[in-house]
Design a protein around this motif. Structure first.
Motif, mmCIF file in Angstrom:
data_model
loop_
_atom_site.group_PDB
_atom_site.id
_atom_site.type_symbol
_atom_site.label_atom_id
_atom_site.label_comp_id
_atom_site.label_asym_id
_atom_site.label_seq_id
_atom_site.Cartn_x
_atom_site.Cartn_y
_atom_site.Cartn_z
ATOM 1 N N MET A 1 -3.700 -1.004 -19.065
ATOM 2 C CA MET A 1 -3.669 -0.160 -17.880
ATOM 3 C C MET A 1 -4.938 -0.397 -17.054
ATOM 4 S SD MET A 1 -3.365 3.960 -17.621
ATOM 5 C CE MET A 1 -5.051 4.454 -17.710
ATOM 6 N N SER A 2 -4.752 -0.667 -15.787
ATOM 7 C CA SER A 2 -5.872 -0.920 -14.891
ATOM 8 C C SER A 2 -6.504 0.406 -14.461
ATOM 9 C CB SER A 2 -5.365 -1.678 -13.664
ATOM 10 O OG SER A 2 -6.387 -1.762 -12.714
ATOM 11 N N LYS A 3 -7.831 0.415 -14.423
ATOM 12 C CA LYS A 3 -8.537 1.607 -13.973
ATOM 13 C C LYS A 3 -8.857 1.518 -12.490
ATOM 14 C CE LYS A 3 -10.447 2.731 -18.416
ATOM 15 N NZ LYS A 3 -11.470 3.418 -19.110
ATOM 16 N N LYS A 4 -8.469 0.418 -11.862
ATOM 17 C CA LYS A 4 -8.702 0.216 -10.438
ATOM 18 C C LYS A 4 -7.479 0.704 -9.661
ATOM 19 C CE LYS A 4 -11.132 -3.237 -7.860
ATOM 20 N NZ LYS A 4 -12.515 -3.231 -7.970
ATOM 21 N N LEU A 5 -7.724 1.404 -8.561
ATOM 22 C CA LEU A 5 -6.630 1.891 -7.728
ATOM 23 C C LEU A 5 -5.953 0.726 -7.009
ATOM 24 C CD1 LEU A 5 -8.366 5.009 -6.119
ATOM 25 C CD2 LEU A 5 -6.640 5.030 -7.914
ATOM 26 N N SER A 6 -4.673 0.862 -6.784
ATOM 27 C CA SER A 6 -3.905 -0.165 -6.082
ATOM 28 C C SER A 6 -4.280 -0.196 -4.600
ATOM 29 C CB SER A 6 -2.410 0.118 -6.229
ATOM 30 O OG SER A 6 -2.086 1.308 -5.521
ATOM 31 N N ILE A 7 -3.844 -1.247 -3.923
ATOM 32 C CA ILE A 7 -4.072 -1.370 -2.480
ATOM 33 C C ILE A 7 -3.390 -0.200 -1.747
ATOM 34 C CG2 ILE A 7 -3.606 -2.785 -0.432
ATOM 35 C CD1 ILE A 7 -5.740 -3.986 -2.224
ATOM 36 N N GLY A 8 -2.200 0.176 -2.181
ATOM 37 C CA GLY A 8 -1.504 1.305 -1.564
ATOM 38 C C GLY A 8 -2.303 2.597 -1.682
ATOM 39 N N SER A 9 -2.891 2.825 -2.839
ATOM 40 C CA SER A 9 -3.728 4.011 -3.040
ATOM 41 C C SER A 9 -4.968 3.948 -2.165
ATOM 42 C CB SER A 9 -4.123 4.138 -4.508
ATOM 43 O OG SER A 9 -3.002 4.425 -5.293
ATOM 44 N N MET A 10 -5.568 2.755 -2.085
ATOM 45 C CA MET A 10 -6.749 2.575 -1.247
ATOM 46 C C MET A 10 -6.411 2.911 0.216
ATOM 47 S SD MET A 10 -8.994 -0.863 -0.473
ATOM 48 C CE MET A 10 -7.755 -1.569 0.616
ATOM 49 N N LEU A 11 -5.295 2.392 0.705
ATOM 50 C CA LEU A 11 -4.892 2.650 2.088
ATOM 51 C C LEU A 11 -4.615 4.134 2.320
ATOM 52 C CD1 LEU A 11 -2.608 -0.437 2.773
ATOM 53 C CD2 LEU A 11 -4.919 -0.004 3.649
ATOM 54 N N SER A 12 -3.997 4.780 1.360
ATOM 55 C CA SER A 12 -3.714 6.214 1.472
ATOM 56 C C SER A 12 -5.015 7.012 1.585
ATOM 57 C CB SER A 12 -2.898 6.677 0.266
ATOM 58 O OG SER A 12 -2.523 8.019 0.416
ATOM 59 N N LEU A 13 -6.036 6.633 0.833
ATOM 60 C CA LEU A 13 -7.329 7.323 0.879
ATOM 61 C C LEU A 13 -8.064 7.042 2.193
ATOM 62 C CD1 LEU A 13 -8.404 6.853 -2.825
ATOM 63 C CD2 LEU A 13 -7.701 8.992 -1.714
ATOM 64 N N ILE A 14 -7.948 5.829 2.700
ATOM 65 C CA ILE A 14 -8.560 5.506 3.993
ATOM 66 C C ILE A 14 -7.896 6.331 5.097
ATOM 67 C CG2 ILE A 14 -8.824 3.690 5.731
ATOM 68 C CD1 ILE A 14 -9.234 1.731 3.326
ATOM 69 N N ILE A 15 -6.584 6.451 5.043
ATOM 70 C CA ILE A 15 -5.855 7.286 6.011
ATOM 71 C C ILE A 15 -6.285 8.747 5.882
ATOM 72 C CG2 ILE A 15 -3.564 8.197 6.620
ATOM 73 C CD1 ILE A 15 -2.485 5.346 5.870
ATOM 74 N N ALA A 16 -6.439 9.226 4.644
ATOM 75 C CA ALA A 16 -6.883 10.613 4.421
ATOM 76 C C ALA A 16 -8.242 10.853 5.066
ATOM 77 C CB ALA A 16 -6.940 10.919 2.924
ATOM 78 N N ALA A 17 -9.163 9.910 4.893
ATOM 79 C CA ALA A 17 -10.503 10.049 5.483
ATOM 80 C C ALA A 17 -10.409 10.088 7.015
ATOM 81 C CB ALA A 17 -11.400 8.904 5.022
ATOM 82 N N ALA A 18 -9.582 9.214 7.584
ATOM 83 C CA ALA A 18 -9.413 9.191 9.040
ATOM 84 C C ALA A 18 -8.796 10.502 9.539
ATOM 85 C CB ALA A 18 -8.542 8.004 9.446
ATOM 86 N N LEU A 19 -7.837 11.031 8.805
ATOM 87 C CA LEU A 19 -7.213 12.297 9.196
ATOM 88 C C LEU A 19 -8.207 13.455 9.129
ATOM 89 C CD1 LEU A 19 -3.712 11.944 7.495
ATOM 90 C CD2 LEU A 19 -4.184 12.005 9.958
ATOM 91 N N LEU A 20 -9.069 13.454 8.124
ATOM 92 C CA LEU A 20 -10.091 14.499 8.025
ATOM 93 C C LEU A 20 -10.957 14.518 9.276
ATOM 94 C CD1 LEU A 20 -11.231 14.298 4.307
ATOM 95 C CD2 LEU A 20 -10.593 16.371 5.513
ATOM 96 N N VAL A 21 -11.435 13.355 9.685
ATOM 97 C CA VAL A 21 -12.270 13.284 10.882
ATOM 98 C C VAL A 21 -11.459 13.690 12.118
ATOM 99 C CG1 VAL A 21 -13.601 11.732 12.373
ATOM 100 C CG2 VAL A 21 -13.835 11.575 9.884
ATOM 101 N N THR A 22 -10.236 13.224 12.221
ATOM 102 C CA THR A 22 -9.372 13.554 13.358
ATOM 103 C C THR A 22 -9.147 15.061 13.471
ATOM 104 O OG1 THR A 22 -8.255 11.415 13.169
ATOM 105 C CG2 THR A 22 -7.094 13.138 14.382
ATOM 106 N N SER A 23 -9.038 15.748 12.347
ATOM 107 C CA SER A 23 -8.767 17.192 12.361
ATOM 108 C C SER A 23 -9.827 17.983 13.116
ATOM 109 C CB SER A 23 -8.625 17.734 10.939
ATOM 110 O OG SER A 23 -9.895 17.884 10.314
ATOM 111 N N MET A 24 -11.033 17.443 13.177
ATOM 112 C CA MET A 24 -12.125 18.173 13.837
ATOM 113 C C MET A 24 -11.936 18.286 15.346
ATOM 114 S SD MET A 24 -15.541 17.097 11.740
ATOM 115 C CE MET A 24 -15.756 15.665 12.727
ATOM 116 N N PHE A 25 -11.069 17.464 15.913
ATOM 117 C CA PHE A 25 -10.857 17.474 17.357
ATOM 118 C C PHE A 25 -9.738 18.426 17.777
ATOM 119 C CE2 PHE A 25 -12.744 13.401 16.264
ATOM 120 C CZ PHE A 25 -13.843 13.410 17.095
#
Length: 187
Positions: A1-25
């Motif tokens: 079992m890999s302990k590294k997150l998949s590319i899909g998970s990475m992209l989902s987290l990047i989107i989450a971070a962008a949405l957090l910043v966007t929410s402030m507006f």
């Protein structure tokens, strides 16, 4: 079992971070006051860093029931909220870029704790404003606690409290933070 997150998970987290910043507006929460003399309603609109809407008019009316005035200064956490949101966005982004599964739980935990503390803080302020009324006010009113979500009637005013665009964006960010749990489940 890999302990590294998949590319899909990475992209989902990047989107989450962008949405957090966007929410402030966008506003996160609001309250609309209706009365016979204000059929179009009066608004209190809460952004993560400031209050907007018909604050002066609402404060003028609240004076009659002895409620403390609403202002940015009334909420000492407002000046720090943008830094907390940006900090959480940075942590979520870092977790995505590092792709460490163990860190994912830290990000989810911080997001959850932040949400719980935010709701608690809102409830605390609503209670403080509604129950700490000046007994020398021109109109005597029993203490009350406006709901975070929903309708409430106070004298001849009907109030509607609601989450708005920024809060829905925050919810989408939280879902994007949780998606890796599903993507990384044991097959």
């Amino acid at each position: 079992m890999s302990k590294k997150l998949s590319i899909g998970s990475m992209l989902s987290l990047i989107i989450a971070a962008a949405l957090l910043v966007t929410s402030m507006f966008f506003p996160w929460w609001g309250m609309k006051f209706y009365a016979p003399q204000y059929p179009e309603g009066l608004d209190i609109i809460v952004y993560p860093y400031t209050l907007a809407g018909d604050i002066d008019i609402v404060n003028g009316l609240n004076h009659y029931i002895g409620m403390t005035e609403f202002s940015n200064e009334s909420f000492p956490e407002l000046p720090y909220m943008k830094y907390l949101v940006i900090g959480l966005a940075f942590i979520i982004l870092l977790i995505g870029l590092l792709r460490r599964k163990k860190l994912l739980y830290v990000g989810i935990g911080l997001f959850t704790i932040g949400g719980i503390l935010g709701i608690y803080d809102m409830k605390r302020w609503l209670k403080k404003f509604g129950t700490e009324l000046d007994p020398k006010a021109p109109i005597e009113l029993d203490p009350f606690v406006p709901p975070i979500i929903g309708e409430n009637t106070i004298a001849n005013f009907v109030t509607n409290s609601y989450f708005t665009t920024g809060a829905f964006i925050l919810g989408a960010a939280f879902i994007c933070t949780l998606i890796p749990l599903w993507l990384e489940r044991k097959k």
